[in-house]
Motif scaffolding. Sequence first.
Motif: not given
Length: 106
Positions: A27-37, A41-49, A75-81
């Motif tokens: 369960s920890i590993a799956l949550e880590e994979i989810g956070l990585a995704h 996605a946030e990095g891709e959002k910045i690149q697109f902008a 920033n908000h998403t990363l703080i939550t992550a």
Amino acid sequence: MSMPNIPDISPKIRIDREDVINLLLASIALEEIGLAHIINAEGEKIQFAIEKMNESCSHLPTTAELILKINDSVNHTLITAIKKELLLDNKLKQVIELLKNKHRCY
């Protein structure tokens, strides 16, 4: 019309200590994979902008405002992550404690 026949279902689930630890680690590993995704996605959002900003230099003030809004969102998403990461770290430490105390009776 007859009454439906409900099978006898027992809610008892039997898993041993090793299964519990493996499930917790999975369960920890799956949550880590989810956070990585999410972080990717946030990095891709910045690149697109940034790409869009480079394409349309004539609308620089509007684009700059958009970049700042996107930055705030990321920033908000990363703080939550990070908060989630701290929880996962605590969960992992608890699993490690379980492994250290594997011969204890509870």
